[in-house]
Design an enzyme around this catalytic site. Sequence first.
Site, PDB file in Angstrom:
ATOM      1  N   GLY A  58       0.822  -1.204   0.000  1.00 43.10           N
ATOM      2  CA  GLY A  58       0.000   0.000   0.000  1.00 43.10           C
ATOM      3  C   GLY A  58       0.853   1.249   0.000  1.00 43.10           C
ATOM      4  N   ASN A  59       0.220   2.388  -0.248  1.00 45.48           N
ATOM      5  CA  ASN A  59       0.931   3.669  -0.291  1.00 45.48           C
ATOM      6  C   ASN A  59      -0.055   4.819  -0.180  1.00 45.48           C
ATOM      7  OD1 ASN A  59       0.272   3.417  -3.356  1.00 45.48           O
ATOM      8  ND2 ASN A  59       1.822   1.829  -2.967  1.00 45.48           N
ATOM      9  N   GLY A  74       9.373   0.470  -0.130  1.00 41.88           N
ATOM     10  CA  GLY A  74      10.097  -0.498   0.671  1.00 41.88           C
ATOM     11  C   GLY A  74      10.463  -0.108   2.090  1.00 41.88           C
ATOM     12  N   SER A 103       6.440   2.334  -5.953  1.00 43.45           N
ATOM     13  CA  SER A 103       6.359   1.764  -7.294  1.00 43.45           C
ATOM     14  C   SER A 103       4.989   2.002  -7.924  1.00 43.45           C
ATOM     15  CB  SER A 103       6.643   0.255  -7.244  1.00 43.45           C
ATOM     16  OG  SER A 103       5.706  -0.396  -6.402  1.00 43.45           O
ATOM     17  N   GLU A 104       3.998   2.351  -7.101  1.00 43.81           N
ATOM     18  CA  GLU A 104       2.651   2.606  -7.612  1.00 43.81           C
ATOM     19  C   GLU A 104       2.444   4.063  -8.004  1.00 43.81           C
ATOM     20  OE1 GLU A 104       0.970   0.288  -8.464  1.00 43.81           O
ATOM     21  OE2 GLU A 104       0.899  -1.376  -7.048  1.00 43.81           O
ATOM     22  N   HIS A 122      -3.924   3.932  -1.201  1.00 40.71           N
ATOM     23  CA  HIS A 122      -3.950   2.600  -1.824  1.00 40.71           C
ATOM     24  C   HIS A 122      -3.602   1.561  -0.770  1.00 40.71           C
ATOM     25  CE1 HIS A 122      -3.072  -0.867  -4.213  1.00 40.71           C
ATOM     26  NE2 HIS A 122      -1.756  -0.766  -4.080  1.00 40.71           N
ATOM     27  N   HIS A 124      -3.880  -2.926   0.464  1.00 42.72           N
ATOM     28  CA  HIS A 124      -4.090  -4.323   0.107  1.00 42.72           C
ATOM     29  C   HIS A 124      -5.034  -4.961   1.127  1.00 42.72           C
ATOM     30  CE1 HIS A 124       0.047  -4.564  -2.153  1.00 42.72           C
ATOM     31  NE2 HIS A 124      -0.774  -3.667  -2.673  1.00 42.72           N
ATOM     32  N   TYR A 143     -25.975   1.281   1.298  1.00 40.41           N
ATOM     33  CA  TYR A 143     -26.141   2.580   0.638  1.00 40.41           C
ATOM     34  C   TYR A 143     -24.883   3.439   0.650  1.00 40.41           C
ATOM     35  CZ  TYR A 143     -26.755   4.571   5.349  1.00 40.41           C
ATOM     36  OH  TYR A 143     -26.582   4.951   6.660  1.00 40.41           O
ATOM     37  N   HIS A 184      -5.476  -7.488  -6.176  1.00 41.13           N
ATOM     38  CA  HIS A 184      -4.481  -6.503  -5.761  1.00 41.13           C
ATOM     39  C   HIS A 184      -4.901  -5.726  -4.521  1.00 41.13           C
ATOM     40  CE1 HIS A 184      -1.412  -3.264  -7.274  1.00 41.13           C
ATOM     41  NE2 HIS A 184      -1.529  -3.231  -5.958  1.00 41.13           N
ATOM     42  N   TYR A 239     -25.325  15.447   3.485  1.00 42.59           N
ATOM     43  CA  TYR A 239     -24.981  14.917   4.812  1.00 42.59           C
ATOM     44  C   TYR A 239     -23.866  15.723   5.443  1.00 42.59           C
ATOM     45  CZ  TYR A 239     -23.726  11.600   8.482  1.00 42.59           C
ATOM     46  OH  TYR A 239     -23.462  11.001   9.682  1.00 42.59           O
TER      47      TYR A 239
END
Length: 244
Positions: A58-59, A74, A103-104, A122, A124, A143, A184, A239
């Site tokens: 994740g990032n 890393g 890397s993403e 992002h 996982h 909803y 992913h 809301y």
Amino acid sequence: MAEQWRGERDGRDGRSGAQGVSEPRRRDVRAEEASAWRELLATARRTVTDGLVVGTSGNVSARVGDTVLVTPSGVPYDRLTLDDVTGVDLSGRQVLGTLVPTSELPMHLAIYGSTDAGAVVHTHAVHATAVSTLVPELPAIHYMSAALGGAVRVAPYATYGTDELAENMLRALTERSGCLLQNHGTITYGTTLTQAYDRTAQLEWMCRLWLTASAVPGLTPSLLSPQEMAEAAERLRGYGHQNG
């Protein structure tokens, strides 16, 4: 006087994934970037604490003007410090720090180039990733999917860190603020880090809800109709806002 960080390292950082470079970056960290980096680190660490990320998977990123601050590749979040600020411009050229950006990065830059996003998260996350392997979109189990723009689509699989994955993601994000990435994980965006994170957490919760309901033998979860989803979306637009 505003705190200044050099964002320059001597290439001797021994941490896993912290690859040094011989050429220092172009400029110092600005005050607003320093503040945003603090918030970014807190958000990144929260993804681990809340079980959305394991290790360095994740990032997280945040946009400050024409600079995108992003978690490096890393390095565990609990080992990142204020001195590890990492940033690129909107073309992907590194302008802050010497740690290698995630890397993403192509996914993050694709979102900033196509939306008014101020932050991207992002992960996982387990339940969301499981759902991404089962269906082309998350069924309308609750909803709150309307808060992401509607039924949450699954972007077809592509190798991580590639332009192909970024393109698949953008198609799945059409008129949405979040999607699943097949085999992913998840990606969501918002105007702030808090909003992007909340959307990620909500998406993982909805995926867990659907998996739980679907697992009951002999029963099929009831789903919301398009009209019910539209009505929910209309109510969610107001809301949290006060009248007048």
